[in-house]
Design a protein around this motif. Structure first.
Motif, PDB file in Angstrom:
ATOM      1  N   LYS D   2       0.823  -1.205   0.000  1.00 27.58           N
ATOM      2  CA  LYS D   2       0.000   0.000   0.000  1.00 27.58           C
ATOM      3  C   LYS D   2       0.859   1.257   0.000  1.00 27.58           C
ATOM      4  O   LYS D   2       1.874   1.310   0.701  1.00 27.58           O
ATOM      5  N   THR D   4       0.561   5.679   0.124  1.00 35.35           N
ATOM      6  CA  THR D   4      -0.259   6.877   0.280  1.00 35.35           C
ATOM      7  C   THR D   4       0.434   8.007  -0.460  1.00 35.35           C
ATOM      8  O   THR D   4       1.624   8.244  -0.251  1.00 35.35           O
ATOM      9  N   GLU D  49      -4.920   6.618  -1.574  1.00 28.23           N
ATOM     10  CA  GLU D  49      -4.368   5.361  -1.066  1.00 28.23           C
ATOM     11  C   GLU D  49      -4.459   4.367  -2.206  1.00 28.23           C
ATOM     12  O   GLU D  49      -5.511   4.221  -2.837  1.00 28.23           O
ATOM     13  N   ASP D  51      -3.230   0.440  -3.849  1.00 27.21           N
ATOM     14  CA  ASP D  51      -2.897  -0.936  -3.496  1.00 27.21           C
ATOM     15  C   ASP D  51      -2.250  -1.585  -4.718  1.00 27.21           C
ATOM     16  O   ASP D  51      -2.848  -1.636  -5.789  1.00 27.21           O
ATOM     17  N   ASN D  53      -1.092  -4.723  -4.493  1.00 27.89           N
ATOM     18  CA  ASN D  53      -0.958  -6.125  -4.081  1.00 27.89           C
ATOM     19  C   ASN D  53      -0.988  -7.096  -5.240  1.00 27.89           C
ATOM     20  O   ASN D  53      -0.245  -8.070  -5.282  1.00 27.89           O
ATOM     21  N   ASP D  84       3.549   1.932   3.209  1.00 29.47           N
ATOM     22  CA  ASP D  84       3.042   1.683   4.564  1.00 29.47           C
ATOM     23  C   ASP D  84       3.868   0.677   5.349  1.00 29.47           C
ATOM     24  O   ASP D  84       3.585   0.432   6.518  1.00 29.47           O
TER      25      ASP D  84
END
Lengths: 284, 284, 284, 284
Positions: D2, D4, D49, D51, D53, D84
């Motif tokens: 993650k 930001t 934010e 992601d 993944n 993060d």
């Protein structure tokens, strides 16, 4: 020309980029964007304010059609598109309490609310004088157990004739039945004089007093068939103490009720509310 | 010497004059007086702080005896008289959440609370490290369906041995049974993580999230046999929105819980609470 | 007959007993008593509501005379005694903003305020329509640098002719000069659109926006010669964020202003305010 | 993984679409987006934010480089990108008051704060016992007029050695000089015990008491050279009355201070704050 666009759809990657790209391609500028994802329900929500001022060829109708086919359809969106030159029509339902009515009408008269008020309906004559003070047509439609269905037909007829977009129960002391609600889903705003879900139903201040709470509240919500259980738009509270009587609770509550109801009406008018799963998304 | 006197009795004319006259005659000075009349129940309540410093012959025991016979008896008063040199004893019951425990102990360590803490009881080992941090004895008394009665006997034994005056359920996740409550009427302070009476019982944040409320709360109350229905001492709220997850509700709630519980504990310690009809009078 | 008695005097032992004893001896019953001691200034304050209903011989004039000579004089009290059958007279001063005026008049019309409103004064014609809506006489007294003194003479003449007890600056955008203030000490209630002492003077919402505060406020206070520095009666706040424009601050502020001003007016009408050292005691 | 991303740049059409399109092209999913336009200053702000993944080839370093050259440069963006998995380092500065320190450390110990605390600095020995309770290194660096510059060198040395990312003045009663501030712009969080801009400087509770306010507050802000005038992160208030002494103000204030400071620390840690024009944007 300004438009407000409300969207919800199953969450997936790329929605924001697609929507903002489409608007830009049509000559629009995104002047506000707020989005939310309900991760439990996997639903994506977005509110956009767009400005097509620089685009002199802009046709709202064409934009809507193209948006629906190019964007809304592939993403399985529900969407609403509002043009800010269209002024919505709001009816008011009241009974005997005047504080919410006075508050709404004085805001209306001051130009604070971007709305037309075609009429006020009441099951009592008591507040006709306020309608007169503000030059709003007032229809007295008494309601009893026996005539309820006929009375609601009369209400519906007025609502339809005046092409009312939504209406507000400003301390209207009757239960609105499904017959009407089904025509106005998420278009009926009520103010309940408690901090829901505590003290739903009748006489909430009496119940709050009996329970000995230290804080009372007011809740504005969309009306659904389940009494006092519709999606909550706005709530606020005030402190109380043992030294307050039920009468004091009621007096304090009046101020809460009128402020909370007016906030909810404004949020609705600004198209900042979306409803799903009996809850609301309230955009900033 | 300072004393705090709490009185309630059937309302009638002349009580304030009689009580203040008596105190004055005994060489005391009233430095604070707050009274309340519940007009529905016709009960008079009063809290006085008095100062007998100028009176070198003052005996608390004699004063109490004379007050009871000369004033309390004729007016049919229930009354409590506290001498401020006596430090009350408060036990703490916890489970796994640490925020309320940390908050109370750090206030205690700072001298903010005029109290002794003889021990902490828990049905889990998890928070022993905090007891160690603050050098407070920690008793691990596991509770299961089978051993609940024996476990409560053990709790009672500790409470009695240490002459505990009142105790605080600082997010203690077990229901305290009547066996214990009957020994400590209005002497057990609980914190419930909702704005009671909304969301009594288990998992209130989950219920609040599901209902889509815009405000969450916390409630501190005296424990009675009716779950989460005892007299409310203190409540407070915080705003939430659709953008908050249940986890966010819980995090926001932690701050509410610890502040509300500590306020309630302070009010109790300052003898500012009186209970009647399952409600509280909270003096200023 | 009900009376409200407000007292302040140098603190000493025995005041409460003397006052309540006197009232009882005259056939009255104390139905409410709240007292406060400012320990720094060594001043004792008390508010009593008394009921002489059972006493058919009660003469307010006689009671006042006797109270002054028997109680007030020996304790060096300043005291005010109000009979609840006397309805106070309140004038309203406005300029162009209508929200506070609408709020006060709708409460007045609803019977929420125990008061007479003999007239509204404004330095502009803009709000005459509201005076007409509510059938209140409206005097337009324009104010310029040149005519200010003459204009205030005209205002004073109206205030005196109608025997006005106190008046309210309901977003009146002129500074009231000492000439008027000296006739109405602690009898002029203003609403300032900030959380005083922050942002005194002109354009507080602009200043608050520039400073980037996260909370805005409104303050109602008695008018003294020092601008926005009189004794504070009531304050309240609302949260704001970076997403709010100055226009949003102003809109949010309107709701604060009207609620805070109306609360202050009510407190004044209920004789719950006392002023000393440029501060207020506000009784519960 | 993650990330930001915080962005600000001159406002223009198409930013949102470009940024979200870029992220999507790199295999990322936008899971949160909030934007704001300051129309007066014509600055666009955004927080995302994302992601990555699903994207097993993701390299944070490569992403940053490409984002800076492809997006940030053409739009003249200032931007910050946080991964993060990197835990920030926060130092604490204290003096004698313990409530803020206890509050932060108990949250830290509970895992509520995603942060490392390498050390506590104090100009007094008083709170060493708390550092010991929580096993945090404690450095006593006394400060006097004479040694201030040397003391600050020592502080700076510690901050640099431990690679501290930001630090918190948890009721640290010394003015931090420019020498330090210049190394940590918008990286020093202070708590001031008033509702700024009211009562800046020393002894705000005394000033609030003297002014007779009905509400007190606390303000957390980034430290700038202008005393108590830096960008406000968070504020909150509590009601007070004439019955509260300065001591009561201070006790009520302690609860405000610790909650407001902890909220500000959390907002900073969640990368929800952006500073411009001495104001903050606080993302939801």
């Amino acid at each position: 020309m300004k438009t407000t666009i409300l969207i919800n759809c199953p969450d997936q990657s790329g929605i924001i980029c697609s929507v903002t790209g489409f608007i830009q391609a049509k000559g629009g500028n995104v002047i506000y964007l707020d989005q939310h994802v309900d991760k439990q329900a996997n639903i994506f929500f977005m509110r956009l304010e767009t400005d097509f001022n620089g685009s002199d060829q802009f046709s709202a109708t064409t934009f809507k059609e193209e948006f629906l086919s190019s964007i809304a359809a592939p993403y399985k969106m529900e969407c609403e598109i509002y043009i800010d030159t269209v002024v919505p029509k709001m009816a008011l339902f009241v009974s005997k309490y005047n504080h919410c009515l006075y508050d709404i009408l004085s805001r209306y008269k001051s130009g604070e609310l971007h709305v037309e008020i075609p009429f006020i309906i009441s099951n009592h004559e008591d507040l006709r004088y306020i309608a007169n003070q503000f030059d709003i047509p007032f229809y007295h439609i008494p309601i009893s157990k026996e005539n309820k269905s006929a009375a609601e037909d009369e209400q519906l007829k007025l609502l339809k004739e005046h092409q009312v977009d939504f209406f507000v129960l400003a301390r209207y002391m009757q239960i609105v039945s499904e017959k009407i609600i089904s025509h106005y889903p998420n278009k009926i705003i009520n103010i309940h004089h408690s901090f829901l879900p505590a003290f739903a139903g009748a006489k909430p201040y009496h119940a709050a007093f009996k329970r000995g709470v230290k804080i009372i509240g007011a809740t504005s919500h969309y009306v659904t068939e389940a009494l006092d259980a519709g999606p909550i738009i706005e709530q606020d509270v005030a402190t109380v103490s043992h030294s307050h009587s039920i009468k004091d609770f009621i007096a304090k509550g009046r101020d809460l009720e009128k402020i909370v109801l007016s906030r909810a009406v404004k949020l609705h008018l600004q198209r900042k509310t979306m409803v799903y799963n009996n809850k609301t998304v309230i955009f900033a």
